[in-house]
Write an enzyme that holds these catalytic residues in place. Structure first.
Site, PDB file in Angstrom:
ATOM      1  N   SER A   1      45.775  46.075  39.617  1.00 17.66           N
ATOM      2  CA  SER A   1      45.553  47.737  39.649  1.00 17.66           C
ATOM      3  C   SER A   1      46.684  48.021  39.129  1.00 17.66           C
ATOM      4  O   SER A   1      47.225  48.871  38.183  1.00 17.66           O
ATOM      5  CB  SER A   1      45.264  48.776  39.694  1.00 17.66           C
TER       6      SER A   1
ATOM      7  N   GLU B   1      37.396  49.174  34.379  1.00 15.56           N
ATOM      8  CA  GLU B   1      38.654  48.911  32.816  1.00 15.56           C
ATOM      9  C   GLU B   1      38.646  47.235  32.423  1.00 15.56           C
ATOM     10  O   GLU B   1      39.306  46.424  33.593  1.00 15.56           O
ATOM     11  CB  GLU B   1      40.106  49.465  33.938  1.00 15.56           C
TER      12      GLU B   1
ATOM     13  N   ASN C   1      45.051  55.082  35.520  1.00 19.70           N
ATOM     14  CA  ASN C   1      46.387  55.407  36.681  1.00 19.70           C
ATOM     15  C   ASN C   1      47.521  55.834  36.031  1.00 19.70           C
ATOM     16  O   ASN C   1      48.336  56.443  36.110  1.00 19.70           O
ATOM     17  CB  ASN C   1      46.321  54.064  37.375  1.00 19.70           C
TER      18      ASN C   1
ATOM     19  N   HIS D   1      39.517  45.683  35.993  1.00 23.02           N
ATOM     20  CA  HIS D   1      40.097  46.803  37.203  1.00 23.02           C
ATOM     21  C   HIS D   1      38.617  47.638  37.542  1.00 23.02           C
ATOM     22  O   HIS D   1      38.679  48.376  37.058  1.00 23.02           O
ATOM     23  CB  HIS D   1      40.950  47.988  36.408  1.00 23.02           C
TER      24      HIS D   1
END
Lengths: 288, 292
Positions: free
Chosen positions: A120, A153, A191, A141
């Site tokens: 990540s 992701e 994120n 992800h």
């Protein structure tokens, strides 16, 4: 329909176990590699405990649990991965460890097997550079807890060949999840958006805008969020958030990613959130 | 409780004013709603009664409760009619001078212990309170839209707010069934303080090609559990409103994260304001809001 049938997962920690469960639940055999038998056993025990919870809540039958576990094969020998179509790396978030492992995996699996990382915080493009044929590398992800979170992701590395993201998206859909194809930028998409928001909240909490409870209540009731930002931080783990946002800051020098002073201090003091009972919203070790 | 305590006055009969008046009558307060002309007042009263009638139809209130609440709303264009109010809630347009002037006029009409609440979302409570000769009675109470449905009210005292006024405000808001959070007199309070930079960064991510509007909305709802993705939400809020709130916060805080990205100006210029114009980030067949 996905053309990926035989999957390996590297690392049987929290994320690894979650991914193993999701993949095995789709009917695929999963080979799980960890460094020694103790860690492999611990991962399997964690997975079994999670599934037992599902059986207790009526989400899963005992037979269903046993079939799922039968598809999971913990190994400690890299050579056992030779026949995999897809390898999902989910080991510790250290570039040197991941690069070394990916290079060794690439030497064992078929030349056209896909190799993906669940990182990540690190650059997928950078990790792909450790593999001789980096066109088959991408990011996949999963969010924690992987069995419950709908979105995955799919991260296109600079080197990823055309078609790799599409094959991975079809695989993710086969797992019953929603793929979102994103660029390899610090934090990818979720994120990239989430880290600055959480940092902003920490800084304003430190500047005494309101109590931790009132900040969470305002965001939950005002915007319908399931969790307020500070309880979310406790859940994520303050150490995990600090590492993720510091990595994004190092990669961009964008001040929005800079870990706020209070966060650094809480991590330095060993306050890691829910997992050790010390965080923003926990009884013990409330920051102020 | 005296009749004085049981009377609420709402200044401004627009969306927020009529929503707040609905909250007050539903909780048993006799409520006066004030605006500048008869037409606006009548529309405000009608909005309150319409909401209550619909609540009865949906079974949220009994017919008797709705009728009794409807009977508690009254409209006026004369500020002097507000003399008996225990709480005055200002919900007019976001203009500092207009809000100050209103509180200055009310000083001469209501009792000294009448609470003054301002529903400002972007102006300083202290700045508005300065319009009153008794700024200690002025408290910021920021409701969410639609006020009758949203539980949250952000409470912010100004520099001179007295502790009795703060306490009485929390009691009043509890009596109308609201959940309060206590914050400071800072631009955006809590929700807008964090929402505006969040929305701006999502718009920037879209402009920078990190995703499409659909993929970003899907990622945010799927990974973060938000009820709506950022672009669906902006379409509901309205791009003009987002532009105004973001610009006001930027003017006060001078931090670029509050400044609306260029795409916002382009969408406002093009008239693509969101659901209310039928087109924003997405296009809509109708312009209904909140399923009404």
């Amino acid at each position: 329909m996905s053309d990926i049938h035989n999957v390996a997962v590297l690392g049987f920690g929290t994320m690894g176990a979650g991914i193993v469960q999701v993949v095995a639940a789709s009917g695929r055999p999963v080979t799980v590699l960890d460094t020694d038998q103790d860690r492999a056993d611990a991962g399997l025990a964690r997975l079994r405990a999670f599934l037992d919870g599902g059986v207790r809540r009526g989400k899963l039958t005992e037979a269903g649990r046993d079939e799922l576990l039968d598809r999971v094969r913990p190994v400690t020998d890299l050579a056992a991965l030779a026949s995999c179509d897809l390898v999902i790396e989910a080991v510790t978030e250290r570039a040197d460890v991941k690069r070394d492992l990916l290079a060794r995996v690439a030497a064992v699996v078929a030349g056209d097997a896909l190799i993906v990382t669940n990182t990540s915080a690190l650059s997928v493009t950078d990790l792909a550079g450790s593999v001789p044929n980096p066109g088959r590398v991408a990011g996949l992800h999963f969010f924690n807890p992987a069995p419950l979170m709908k979105v995955v992701e799919v991260v296109r590395a600079l080197q990823s060949e055309p078609g790799v993201a599409e094959r991975l998206s079809a695989f993710v859909e086969d797992l019953g999840k929603d793929p979102v194809v994103v660029k390899d930028r610090p934090g990818f998409l979720v994120n990239h958006l989430l880290l600055p928001y959480l940092n902003d909240v920490i800084a304003e909490y430190d500047a005494e805008l309101a109590s931790a409870e009132d900040i969470d209540t305002a965001m939950r009731l005002g915007l319908g969020y399931k969790l307020g930002p500070l309880e979310l931080l406790d859940l994520i783990g303050l150490d995990v958030h600090e590492h993720a946002t510091r990595s994004a800051y190092d990669a961009t020098l964008d001040p929005r990613f800079a870990p706020p002073p209070l966060l650094r201090q809480m991590v330095a003091a060993g306050y890691h959130g829910d997992k050790n009972g010390q965080g923003f919203r926990t009884e013990k070790g409330n920051a102020q | 409780m005296t009749s004085h305590d049981r009377t609420v006055a709402v200044l401004g009969a627009g969306t927020m004013g009529s929503g707040i008046a609905t909250v007050a009558v539903r909780a048993g307060y006799r409520t006066l709603i004030h605006d500048l002309d008869d037409e606006r007042v009548a529309r405000g009263v009608q909005t309150v009664r319409g909401f209550l009638a619909k609540s009865a139809k949906l079974g949220k209130l009994t017919e008797d409760e709705a009728a009794a609440a409807s009977a508690r709303i009254e409209g006026t264009t004369a500020l002097t009619d507000l003399a008996g109010a225990g709480v005055v809630i200002e919900a007019i347009f976001e203009n500092l001078d207009a809000k100050r002037e209103l509180f200055r006029e009310l000083d001469g009409i209501v009792g000294k212990d009448t609470l003054f609440h301002t529903n400002t979302s972007t102006l300083s409570v202290t700045g508005i309170a300065a319009g009153s000769s008794l700024p200690e009675r002025v408290v910021g109470t920021h409701y969410c839209n639609p006020a009758p449905l949203m539980k949250l009210v952000e409470v912010a005292g100004g520099r001179h707010t007295a502790s009795w006024a703060h306490r009485a405000t929390l009691e009043f808001l509890a009596s109308v069934g609201k959940t309060t959070v206590v914050t400071k007199d800072r631009p955006g309070f809590i929700v807008n303080r964090f929402l505006i930079p969040w929305e701006n960064s999502c718009i920037q991510a879209l402009e920078n090609g990190l995703g499409t509007k659909e993929s970003i909305d899907a990622a945010v709802t799927g990974a973060l559990g938000h009820p709506m993705g950022p672009f669906k939400l902006l379409d509901v809020v309205g791009m003009d409103i987002h532009q105004q709130v973001a610009t006001r916060l930027y003017e006060q805080l001078r931090d670029p994260k509050f400044f609306p990205p260029p795409m916002v100006d382009r969408m406002v210029s093009a008239g693509d304001l969101g659901r209310k114009t039928g087109r924003g980030f997405y296009t809509y067949d109708d312009n209904r809001l909140f399923g009404s």
